[in-house]
Motif scaffolding. Structure first.
Motif, PDB file in Angstrom:
ATOM      1  N   GLY A  88      43.373  31.582  44.418  1.00  0.00           N
ATOM      2  CA  GLY A  88      44.055  31.853  43.209  1.00  0.00           C
ATOM      3  C   GLY A  88      42.998  31.740  41.985  1.00  0.00           C
ATOM      4  O   GLY A  88      42.174  30.890  42.046  1.00  0.00           O
ATOM      5  N   GLY A  89      43.426  32.313  41.202  1.00  0.00           N
ATOM      6  CA  GLY A  89      42.501  32.470  39.953  1.00  0.00           C
ATOM      7  C   GLY A  89      41.388  33.742  40.083  1.00  0.00           C
ATOM      8  O   GLY A  89      41.891  34.466  41.088  1.00  0.00           O
ATOM      9  N   ALA A  90      40.597  33.759  39.160  1.00  0.00           N
ATOM     10  CA  ALA A  90      39.695  35.084  39.164  1.00  0.00           C
ATOM     11  C   ALA A  90      38.507  34.806  38.292  1.00  0.00           C
ATOM     12  O   ALA A  90      38.287  33.627  37.774  1.00  0.00           O
ATOM     13  CB  ALA A  90      40.526  36.202  38.480  1.00  0.00           C
ATOM     14  N   ALA A 135      48.274  48.165  37.514  1.00  0.00           N
ATOM     15  CA  ALA A 135      48.846  47.983  36.179  1.00  0.00           C
ATOM     16  C   ALA A 135      48.099  46.875  35.229  1.00  0.00           C
ATOM     17  O   ALA A 135      48.281  47.128  33.885  1.00  0.00           O
ATOM     18  CB  ALA A 135      50.065  47.449  36.346  1.00  0.00           C
ATOM     19  N   SER A 136      47.590  45.849  35.490  1.00  0.00           N
ATOM     20  CA  SER A 136      46.903  45.224  34.693  1.00  0.00           C
ATOM     21  C   SER A 136      45.630  45.753  33.901  1.00  0.00           C
ATOM     22  O   SER A 136      45.293  45.132  33.122  1.00  0.00           O
ATOM     23  CB  SER A 136      46.214  43.846  35.257  1.00  0.00           C
ATOM     24  OG  SER A 136      45.434  44.158  36.372  1.00  0.00           O
ATOM     25  N   LEU A 137      45.071  46.856  34.472  1.00  0.00           N
ATOM     26  CA  LEU A 137      44.020  47.498  33.914  1.00  0.00           C
ATOM     27  C   LEU A 137      44.707  48.736  32.823  1.00  0.00           C
ATOM     28  O   LEU A 137      44.179  48.731  31.836  1.00  0.00           O
ATOM     29  CB  LEU A 137      42.855  48.234  34.747  1.00  0.00           C
ATOM     30  CG  LEU A 137      42.169  47.357  35.554  1.00  0.00           C
ATOM     31  CD1 LEU A 137      41.454  47.845  36.699  1.00  0.00           C
ATOM     32  CD2 LEU A 137      41.058  46.668  34.761  1.00  0.00           C
ATOM     33  N   ASP A 151      37.284  44.157  41.720  1.00  0.00           N
ATOM     34  CA  ASP A 151      37.114  43.986  43.304  1.00  0.00           C
ATOM     35  C   ASP A 151      38.113  43.142  43.806  1.00  0.00           C
ATOM     36  O   ASP A 151      37.809  42.512  44.824  1.00  0.00           O
ATOM     37  CB  ASP A 151      35.602  43.269  43.481  1.00  0.00           C
ATOM     38  CG  ASP A 151      34.962  43.477  44.657  1.00  0.00           C
ATOM     39  OD1 ASP A 151      35.508  44.794  45.245  1.00  0.00           O
ATOM     40  OD2 ASP A 151      34.115  42.926  45.306  1.00  0.00           O
ATOM     41  N   ALA A 152      39.451  43.175  43.232  1.00  0.00           N
ATOM     42  CA  ALA A 152      40.298  42.168  43.916  1.00  0.00           C
ATOM     43  C   ALA A 152      40.472  42.444  45.580  1.00  0.00           C
ATOM     44  O   ALA A 152      40.770  41.559  46.175  1.00  0.00           O
ATOM     45  CB  ALA A 152      41.721  42.628  43.150  1.00  0.00           C
ATOM     46  N   HIS A 153      40.435  43.749  45.805  1.00  0.00           N
ATOM     47  CA  HIS A 153      40.595  43.995  47.340  1.00  0.00           C
ATOM     48  C   HIS A 153      39.471  44.230  48.226  1.00  0.00           C
ATOM     49  O   HIS A 153      39.333  44.674  49.175  1.00  0.00           O
ATOM     50  CB  HIS A 153      41.508  45.149  47.394  1.00  0.00           C
ATOM     51  CG  HIS A 153      42.881  44.925  46.915  1.00  0.00           C
ATOM     52  ND1 HIS A 153      43.968  44.126  47.591  1.00  0.00           N
ATOM     53  CD2 HIS A 153      43.646  45.255  45.754  1.00  0.00           C
ATOM     54  CE1 HIS A 153      45.027  43.829  46.641  1.00  0.00           C
ATOM     55  NE2 HIS A 153      44.716  44.465  45.698  1.00  0.00           N
TER      56      HIS A 153
HETATM   57  C1  LIG Z   1      46.137  41.698  42.498  1.00  0.00           C
HETATM   58  C2  LIG Z   1      45.367  42.363  41.537  1.00  0.00           C
HETATM   59  C3  LIG Z   1      45.107  42.020  40.274  1.00  0.00           C
HETATM   60  C4  LIG Z   1      45.331  40.889  39.866  1.00  0.00           C
HETATM   61  O1  LIG Z   1      45.013  39.778  40.109  1.00  0.00           O
HETATM   62  P1  LIG Z   1      45.955  38.179  40.256  1.00  0.00           P
HETATM   63  O2  LIG Z   1      44.832  37.226  40.467  1.00  0.00           O
HETATM   64  O3  LIG Z   1      46.638  38.176  41.282  1.00  0.00           O
HETATM   65  O4  LIG Z   1      46.458  38.229  38.924  1.00  0.00           O
HETATM   66  C5  LIG Z   1      44.118  42.768  39.496  1.00  0.00           C
HETATM   67  N1  LIG Z   1      43.578  43.888  39.971  1.00  0.00           N
HETATM   68  C6  LIG Z   1      43.946  44.343  41.079  1.00  0.00           C
HETATM   69  C7  LIG Z   1      43.568  45.831  41.804  1.00  0.00           C
HETATM   70  C8  LIG Z   1      44.807  43.662  41.789  1.00  0.00           C
HETATM   71  O5  LIG Z   1      45.149  43.939  43.022  1.00  0.00           O
END
Ligand SMILES: *Cc1c(COP(=O)(O)O)cnc(C)c1O
Length: 388
Positions: free
Chosen positions: A239-241, A134-136, A204-206
């Motif tokens: 936490g963070g990115a 959803a964020s993308l 690359d979140a996961h």
């Molecule tokens: C969890 C997630 C995010 C958001 O990351 P947060 O640091 O939790 O805000 C973005 N993209 C994907 C694919 C995610 O799974």
């Protein structure tokens, strides 16, 4: 209609559709057990894939840094909020990703929003996988650029969308899809981006901590990623990115990315925690080895029990249970059996694609995996009987 009556109406619709969302306070949400009140469940619902959220060295690093430097950063990165602990983490991440520059963000959600809305302008084209987070998807819609989606993991469909215009293009995919657990064809998508003169962005979140050589993530699978986003809240347990990219894009974001400029920077102690988590990942490969072994064990047992799995080799192992009511009822039965896992419904996934989202962690024992598969098989049988 007044704003308030519309809000009330929308809430009623949400509740009526069985889509009501709310939060539950927990004493522990990551690690082997989920703890709430005086109950605990085996935790198959968290993204703490390597079990680092509770690692003694990570906890110690955060505690020490907070003791020494205090807690909050006191400002945005460009004013006073960029600490030497942030710089140390950035240096570590530059090494890890092989990219010349890294910018830190408060969350992955805000990093994705910030990049897409600042980098792309009117007349540009953003091409995304249909199943992107959803964020993308929302960032694409909020940007002034035209948004186009391609069929999930379909390189030809991506190429068709990239052919819509000659320049000003960005292709973005997740490396590991958050609801399906499958991997994107990163090498082919990178090539398609180059052939169509588009920038290539990967979320690359996961993936970080899980995929690639030694768990180094998508950049070890495909070196020519132009914009690399990874979160620190999943396998890294904090936490963070970050955004890792080249000099020009980093400079551009520093000038124009409002999500970078107008926000208080990550607490420095958390930056120290992320650095410690990366050290643990490198020095203690056993966490990832255990995770990979548990994933394999889960898949074998689940196949033997004929659970409807998807083709995922990662920590995210969805079990399809079509129907909002049925998936909710299966998850409730699992909860009674001492197992916590997510029940994913529309709109997070398409109606009909409802599923249990089971996440495997290095914190699980072999026995935990056996318990989980047996409980899921039993819950599926019971609801089938009820439906007949
Ligand atoms: C969890 C997630 C995010 C958001 O990351 P947060 O640091 O939790 O805000 C973005 N993209 C994907 C694919 C995610 O799974």
């Amino acid at each position: 209609m007044s704003l308030l009556s519309r809000i009330e109406q929308q809430l009623a619709t949400q509740r009526g559709a069985g889509r009501w969302r709310s939060v539950t306070p927990r004493q522990q949400g990551q690690g082997r057990y989920l703890v709430a009140g005086n109950q605990r469940w085996l935790n198959f619902a968290s993204n703490d894939y390597l079990g680092l959220a509770n690692h003694p060295k990570v906890r110690q690093a955060v505690a020490d840094a907070a003791q020494q430097y205090g807690v909050g950063s006191g400002g945005s990165a460009l004013i006073t909020g960029y600490h030497t602990l942030h710089q140390a983490l950035v240096d570590r991440l530059i090494e890890l990703t092989g990219k010349p520059r890294v910018l830190l963000f408060g969350s992955g959600f805000s990093a994705n929003q910030g990049v897409l809305t600042s980098l792309l302008q009117q007349g540009d084209l953003i091409v995304q996988d249909k199943l992107n987070h959803a964020s993308l998807i929302d960032a694409g819609l909020h940007s002034a650029a035209t948004s186009a989606r391609f069929r999930h993991n379909d390189v030809n469909s991506a190429k068709r969308q990239l052919s819509r215009q000659a320049s000003g293009k960005l292709l973005v995919t997740e490396s590991v899809f958050s609801m399906d657990g499958d991997k994107a064809p990163l090498n082919q998508l990178a090539l398609a981006s180059q052939q169509h003169d588009a920038l290539f962005m990967v979320d690359d979140a996961h993936g970080i901590g899980v995929i690639g050589e030694e768990g180094l993530g998508a950049t070890s699978v495909e070196p020519s990623i132009d914009i690399y986003m990874a979160t620190f809240g999943k396998a890294l347990g904090v936490g963070g990115a970050m955004i890792a990219c080249d000099q020009h894009i980093a400079d551009y974001l520093t000038q124009f990315c409002r999500h970078y400029i107008y926000t208080t920077s990550l607490p420095p102690a958390l930056a120290a925690g992320v650095s410690a988590a990366i050290d643990c990942m490198a020095a203690e490969p056993e966490h990832r080895e255990r995770l990979l072994a548990r994933i394999e064990q889960f898949r074998q047992l689940a196949k033997a029990a004929q659970l409807p799995l998807l083709a995922s080799q990662t920590a995210i192992q969805p079990v399809l249970v079509a129907g909002a009511e049925r998936v909710t009822s299966v998850a409730a039965q699992l909860q009674q059996a001492g197992i916590a896992c997510g029940a994913i419904r529309a709109p997070t996934v398409k109606a009909g694609d409802e599923r249990l989202r089971i996440t495997i962690s290095a914190s699980h024992t072999e026995q935990d995996i056996e318990t989980c598969v047996a409980a899921v098989a039993r819950a599926l049988e019971t609801t089938q009987e009820q439906n007949q």
